[in-house]
Design a protein around this motif. Structure first.
Motif, PDB file in Angstrom:
ATOM      1  N   GLY A  68      10.862 -15.767  -6.713  1.00  7.58           N
ATOM      2  CA  GLY A  68      10.739 -14.416  -7.165  1.00  7.58           C
ATOM      3  C   GLY A  68      11.859 -13.531  -7.934  1.00  7.58           C
ATOM      4  O   GLY A  68      11.824 -12.526  -8.533  1.00  7.58           O
ATOM      5  N   LYS A 114       5.942 -13.595  -2.005  1.00 12.50           N
ATOM      6  CA  LYS A 114       4.598 -13.675  -2.527  1.00 12.50           C
ATOM      7  C   LYS A 114       4.655 -14.359  -3.864  1.00 12.50           C
ATOM      8  O   LYS A 114       3.733 -15.254  -4.290  1.00 12.50           O
ATOM      9  CB  LYS A 114       3.777 -12.358  -2.507  1.00 12.50           C
ATOM     10  CG  LYS A 114       3.390 -11.840  -1.153  1.00 12.50           C
ATOM     11  CD  LYS A 114       2.946 -10.564  -1.142  1.00 12.50           C
ATOM     12  CE  LYS A 114       2.503 -10.193   0.285  1.00 12.50           C
ATOM     13  NZ  LYS A 114       1.858  -8.819   0.318  1.00 12.50           N
ATOM     14  N   LEU A 130       3.438 -10.249 -10.681  1.00 14.59           N
ATOM     15  CA  LEU A 130       3.220  -9.424  -9.588  1.00 14.59           C
ATOM     16  C   LEU A 130       1.753  -9.294  -8.938  1.00 14.59           C
ATOM     17  O   LEU A 130       1.437  -9.486  -8.255  1.00 14.59           O
ATOM     18  CB  LEU A 130       3.793  -8.020  -9.780  1.00 14.59           C
ATOM     19  CG  LEU A 130       4.491  -7.239  -8.751  1.00 14.59           C
ATOM     20  CD1 LEU A 130       5.710  -8.033  -8.054  1.00 14.59           C
ATOM     21  CD2 LEU A 130       5.091  -6.089  -9.542  1.00 14.59           C
ATOM     22  N   LYS A 131       0.915  -9.218 -10.276  1.00 15.51           N
ATOM     23  CA  LYS A 131      -0.417  -9.040  -9.963  1.00 15.51           C
ATOM     24  C   LYS A 131      -1.069 -10.308  -9.371  1.00 15.51           C
ATOM     25  O   LYS A 131      -1.842 -10.239  -8.345  1.00 15.51           O
ATOM     26  CB  LYS A 131      -1.161  -8.725 -11.172  1.00 15.51           C
ATOM     27  CG  LYS A 131      -2.494  -8.162 -11.146  1.00 15.51           C
ATOM     28  CD  LYS A 131      -3.025  -7.672 -12.511  1.00 15.51           C
ATOM     29  CE  LYS A 131      -4.755  -7.499 -12.472  1.00 15.51           C
ATOM     30  NZ  LYS A 131      -5.121  -7.226 -13.911  1.00 15.51           N
ATOM     31  N   ASP A 159       9.210  -8.722   0.183  1.00 13.97           N
ATOM     32  CA  ASP A 159       7.804  -9.268   0.397  1.00 13.97           C
ATOM     33  C   ASP A 159       7.177  -9.590  -1.020  1.00 13.97           C
ATOM     34  O   ASP A 159       6.563 -10.769  -0.969  1.00 13.97           O
ATOM     35  CB  ASP A 159       6.887  -7.915   0.788  1.00 13.97           C
ATOM     36  CG  ASP A 159       5.644  -8.259   0.919  1.00 13.97           C
ATOM     37  OD1 ASP A 159       5.400  -9.146   1.869  1.00 13.97           O
ATOM     38  OD2 ASP A 159       4.785  -7.618   0.370  1.00 13.97           O
ATOM     39  N   ALA A 160       7.618  -9.087  -2.135  1.00  7.87           N
ATOM     40  CA  ALA A 160       7.108  -9.111  -3.520  1.00  7.87           C
ATOM     41  C   ALA A 160       7.586 -10.819  -3.844  1.00  7.87           C
ATOM     42  O   ALA A 160       7.101 -11.426  -4.528  1.00  7.87           O
ATOM     43  CB  ALA A 160       7.433  -8.271  -4.326  1.00  7.87           C
ATOM     44  N   PRO A 215       8.419  -3.111  -6.586  1.00  7.34           N
ATOM     45  CA  PRO A 215       9.108  -2.836  -5.350  1.00  7.34           C
ATOM     46  C   PRO A 215      10.114  -1.712  -5.658  1.00  7.34           C
ATOM     47  O   PRO A 215      10.825  -1.655  -6.567  1.00  7.34           O
ATOM     48  CB  PRO A 215       9.767  -4.078  -5.093  1.00  7.34           C
ATOM     49  CG  PRO A 215       9.121  -5.272  -5.948  1.00  7.34           C
ATOM     50  CD  PRO A 215       8.567  -4.464  -6.793  1.00  7.34           C
ATOM     51  N   VAL A 268       0.642  -8.255  -5.404  1.00 13.70           N
ATOM     52  CA  VAL A 268       1.421  -7.143  -5.240  1.00 13.70           C
ATOM     53  C   VAL A 268       0.999  -5.956  -6.185  1.00 13.70           C
ATOM     54  O   VAL A 268       1.103  -6.164  -7.337  1.00 13.70           O
ATOM     55  CB  VAL A 268       3.063  -7.352  -5.462  1.00 13.70           C
ATOM     56  CG1 VAL A 268       3.783  -6.208  -4.990  1.00 13.70           C
ATOM     57  CG2 VAL A 268       3.152  -8.509  -4.420  1.00 13.70           C
ATOM     58  N   ASP A 269       0.559  -4.761  -5.548  1.00 12.26           N
ATOM     59  CA  ASP A 269       0.128  -3.771  -6.475  1.00 12.26           C
ATOM     60  C   ASP A 269       1.129  -2.965  -7.246  1.00 12.26           C
ATOM     61  O   ASP A 269       0.995  -2.287  -8.172  1.00 12.26           O
ATOM     62  CB  ASP A 269      -0.800  -2.892  -5.604  1.00 12.26           C
ATOM     63  CG  ASP A 269      -2.178  -3.674  -5.293  1.00 12.26           C
ATOM     64  OD1 ASP A 269      -2.446  -4.740  -5.996  1.00 12.26           O
ATOM     65  OD2 ASP A 269      -2.519  -3.246  -3.941  1.00 12.26           O
ATOM     66  N   THR A 270       2.360  -2.578  -6.454  1.00 12.32           N
ATOM     67  CA  THR A 270       3.016  -1.583  -6.941  1.00 12.32           C
ATOM     68  C   THR A 270       4.465  -2.384  -6.949  1.00 12.32           C
ATOM     69  O   THR A 270       4.947  -3.355  -6.343  1.00 12.32           O
ATOM     70  CB  THR A 270       3.414  -0.504  -5.923  1.00 12.32           C
ATOM     71  OG1 THR A 270       3.690  -0.962  -4.740  1.00 12.32           O
ATOM     72  CG2 THR A 270       2.034   0.466  -5.989  1.00 12.32           C
ATOM     73  N   ALA A 307       0.313 -12.401  -7.676  1.00 17.50           N
ATOM     74  CA  ALA A 307       0.908 -12.621  -6.268  1.00 17.50           C
ATOM     75  C   ALA A 307       0.259 -11.687  -5.342  1.00 17.50           C
ATOM     76  O   ALA A 307       0.496 -11.502  -3.978  1.00 17.50           O
ATOM     77  CB  ALA A 307       2.382 -12.374  -6.203  1.00 17.50           C
ATOM     78  N   GLU A 355      10.149  -3.958   0.439  1.00 18.97           N
ATOM     79  CA  GLU A 355       9.122  -4.399  -0.763  1.00 18.97           C
ATOM     80  C   GLU A 355       9.520  -5.564  -1.569  1.00 18.97           C
ATOM     81  O   GLU A 355       8.701  -6.254  -1.907  1.00 18.97           O
ATOM     82  CB  GLU A 355       8.775  -2.961  -1.398  1.00 18.97           C
ATOM     83  CG  GLU A 355       8.143  -1.989  -0.431  1.00 18.97           C
ATOM     84  CD  GLU A 355       7.888  -0.759  -1.295  1.00 18.97           C
ATOM     85  OE1 GLU A 355       7.383   0.472  -0.600  1.00 18.97           O
ATOM     86  OE2 GLU A 355       8.304  -0.636  -2.607  1.00 18.97           O
TER      87      GLU A 355
END
Lengths: 429, 317
Positions: free
Chosen positions: A195, A185, A164-165, A181-182, A173, A169-171, A167, A178
């Protein structure tokens, strides 16, 4: 000549005895269910798959405690792996030989209840003044409670923090938007990383309840209306549309159409998949196989803007009583013992699951912190698995699975899939 | 008393050598003697009856009832379950897939097995080299189906070894087991890989039984390799080839574990065969009557193959 005749007779006798022995060995030698009584004692048979999955000796130790509290009742544990338990139960039910107390899966209840093989538990518990209010849930068929979930295993979202990091993405989903999107990415990272994983193997089609319907339940949706199939409603359509959008966005690990649940877990464990919906029971396995994997768990994402309680898929270790048991009162005592506050808390702690008694609290002091986190998610939402208690649950899921595969591969629209499933399910109910 | 010598040397005068007192033996003794052969075979008969005849009759009986086992009071429904099975598109797909699966498997088993057997029988290679190749060629046959299924699932995984190797040659791999177009071919390939050594070993034994003098005579007469193979080798090993082919058709038609553990009959029924169809009816749908009807249909089809096998064996004898 007489010697010959004598030998002939001996041969005949020996062969006769051998044949009789063969017949006896090959034939049925089963005893009726319910234990034999000796000196006023009652012996209960308790068939389950729990013992092989619990720490060695732990279930036997709980049973010892029960026997001390009920000196006239002896319990004989009949343990077998989950995979063979159902077939054994079907055979036992057919021959009227079901053990007195049974470990049950929610998917089996309807068929056994219709067969008249398992007993309505409410009158048995009432006769012993056991309050059903303390139970988190009961599995009912036609208004009668046939199974009590003793331990629940929830299916939250597992997230690989490192992927996740990477890619960006901070939080973790929390909504479908979200998540998509994650997933995009993470898939864009390349190198065979995707994903999400969707296991749709039709041999064991539980991917439908765990990985597809979980999107519907997480947004408060339902596939039933008044106990009847209602898969063409807007909530189910939205969930299936969403799964198709994930497939079309090419964020799924390849091989989804024949992927098995263990493949999904392996791919997440190896860091080939960033997010999966999986059983909490797999935390230990994942950590054992890849101690360096940095992951967390969260509630399954809901529709964007949804603020209600989230349904979280679960599987249960249920308990029931044979309708043919000659010792139903004693069997009910064992059920009550397993569902009592303290025993149920102990059993849940041992199984790394959540208690079926609302007042019981598992001891997380020695468990992985993720279990405590999952318990909070569980308490914030509600357990949701609408396949529990339905007739021919496997067949329902397989029908859904086969039609969903047609939708994903573009040979059928979502609407066609849902209307076909609706008709097929109606014919089964 | 030497019964065997009496019987062999003087047929038709069996009792003559037993003396005048034995010309009219007591009736119980005769009865006992007549029963002895039956007594010897009775354990086998009892076991065959219990373990084969009774289950087959029970399944045949179930196939004419309305959902047995799960219904407390099943009723007779005639051929309704057979009509249901034979009009089920999934069953017809499964029949077609089974036909493709067993035919391809048997033909390629035969070709590969014969080719490797000929290689191992050649005088051009030394004994050590032959021994090494025998071990290599027979390896697939030593694995259990569960191991074979796991190994090939891993190898044919979209991120597995096969696609990686293809990628190094610039060839785009595929989702071998999860794409409807490639799934049946992939499981058939796995079945061929795991089964050809048995053909190879049997045919090698047959090849080693072909008299060398015939080859030498043919060579003297000017026959080339192909002619010697066609007119000397093949006629000698033909009975083994036919027996193996019929047996393989029967065995492959019963293949369940490999398909169940690799694709489960999917995707989209692309690898559904009659055995997986029957299993799903019984242990997933709990529709034991339909499963019994499907099983009886499979039994009849397999019996047709068994009939050819037995007839072929009789011709040999």
């Amino acid at each position: 000549m007489s010697r010959t005749r004598g030998r002939g007779r001996r041969i005949l006798s020996a062969v006769g005895i051998a044949s009789a022995a063969a017949l006896a060995i090959s034939g049925c030698s089963g005893s009726p269910s319910g234990g034999a009584s000796a000196g006023g004692d009652v012996t209960l048979e308790f068939a389950q798959w729990w013992e092989p999955e619990l720490p060695q000796g732990s279930l036997a130790s709980l049973i010892d405690q029960f026997q001390k509290e009920n000196p006239h009742i002896k319990v004989k544990l009949l343990s077998s792996p989950f995979s063979s338990d159902q077939q054994q139960m079907v055979a036992d039910a057919a021959s009227g030989q079901l053990p007195d107390v049974l470990g049950l899966d929610g998917a089996w209840v309807s068929d056994f209840a219709k067969q008249g093989a398992i007993a309505d538990l409410s009158p048995l518990l009432k006769a012993d003044n056991f309050s059903e209010d303390q139970l988190a849930s009961e599995v009912k068929v036609n208004g009668k409670a046939y199974m009590i979930p003793a331990v629940n295993f929830v299916y939250p979202l597992f997230v690989n923090n490192d992927l996740l990091k990477q890619a960006g993405v901070d939080t973790v989903p929390s909504t479908r938007g979200e998540f998509l999107d994650a997933a995009k990415k993470i898939s864009a990272l390349g190198g065979n990383v995707k994903g999400w994983a969707l296991p749709l193997d039709t041999a064991v089609p539980n991917g439908i309840q765990n990985d597809v319907m979980s999107w519907v339940w997480a947004s408060g949706g339902s596939m039933l209306k008044d106990g009847e199939p209602d898969v063409t409603n807007a909530q189910v359509k939205s969930g299936v549309d969403y799964v198709k959008s994930l497939y079309d966005a090419n964020v799924l690990a390849p091989g989804a159409l024949t992927m098995k649940e263990q493949d999904k877990v392996e791919k997440f464990t190896n860091g080939q998949v960033g997010m999966v919906i999986d059983s909490l029971a797999h935390i230990s396995l994942i950590k054992k196989n890849n101690p360096k994997l940095n992951f967390t768990i969260a509630a399954v994402p809901s529709e964007d803007g949804y603020t209600g309680k989230r349904g979280i898929p679960y599987a249960s270790w249920g308990v029931g009583v044979s309708a043919k048991s000659e010792h139903k009162a004693e069997a009910a005592k064992l059920v009550e013992f397993l569902m009592s506050k303290d025993t149920n808390a102990q059993l849940s702690t041992l199984a790394n699951g959540f208690p079926g008694n609302k007042t019981a609290t598992p001891d997380f002091s020695k468990s992985d912190p993720l279990f405590k986190q999952a318990f909070d998610i569980y308490q914030a939402g509600y357990p949701a698995n609408e396949f529990v208690g339905l007739p021919k649950s496997d067949q329902l899921q397989r029908t859904f699975d086969e039609n969903l595969q047609k939708t994903l591969t573009g040979s059928q629209s979502v609407d066609q899939t849902l209307s076909t499933v609706q008709s097929a399910w109606k014919s089964i109910f | 008393m030497n019964l065997s010598s009496t019987n062999v040397h003087r047929p038709g005068t069996i009792r003559s050598s037993a003396g005048p007192r034995s010309t009219r033996p007591k009736a119980p003794a005769v009865r006992a003697r007549k029963l002895v052969p039956f007594a010897f075979v009775s354990p086998t008969l009892a076991l065959i009856t219990l373990l084969t005849v009774v289950p087959i009759l029970m399944v045949a009986g179930y196939s004419f009832m309305d959902n047995v086992i799960v219904e407390p009071n099943p009723v007779f429904v005639g051929f309704a379950n057979y009509v249901k099975v034979l009009s089920d598109p999934t069953f017809l797909t499964a029949l077609g897939n089974t036909f493709v699966f067993i035919t391809l498997s048997t033909v390629v088993h035969l070709v590969l097995g014969l080719a490797f057997a000929l290689l191992l029988n050649t005088p051009l290679l030394g004994n050590v080299t032959k021994a090494i190749f025998r071990v290599i060629y027979i390896l697939p046959w030593l694995f259990t189906i569960a191991v074979i299924a796991i190994v090939w699932r891993l190898m044919l995984d979209p991120s597995g070894v096969v696609n990686y190797l293809l990628g190094t040659f610039g060839i785009q791999g595929a989702d071998w087991l999860s794409t409807p177009e490639t799934a049946l071919g992939s499981v058939t390939f796995i079945n061929i890989w795991s089964g050809y050594p048995f053909f190879m070993i049997s045919l090698l034994a047959a090849l080693q039984g072909v008299p060398t003098v015939l080859h030498e005579a043919a060579r003297v007469d000017g026959a080339g390799w192909w002619q010697r193979f066609l007119y000397v080798t093949l006629p000698h090993i033909r009975p083994v080839i036919i027996s193996m082919a019929v047996l393989d058709l029967i065995w492959t038609s019963q293949q369940f574990a490999l398909i169940w553990m690799t694709t489960g009959g999917g995707p989209l029924n692309a690898t559904e065969v009659v055995s997986t169809y029957t299993y799903k009816q019984a242990f997933s749908n709990f529709d034991f009557s339909t499963a019994s009807a499907a099983a009886v249909i499979v039994l009849l089809l397999t019996m047709a193959l068994a009939f050819f096998y037995v007839r072929q064996q009789k011709v040999r004898d």
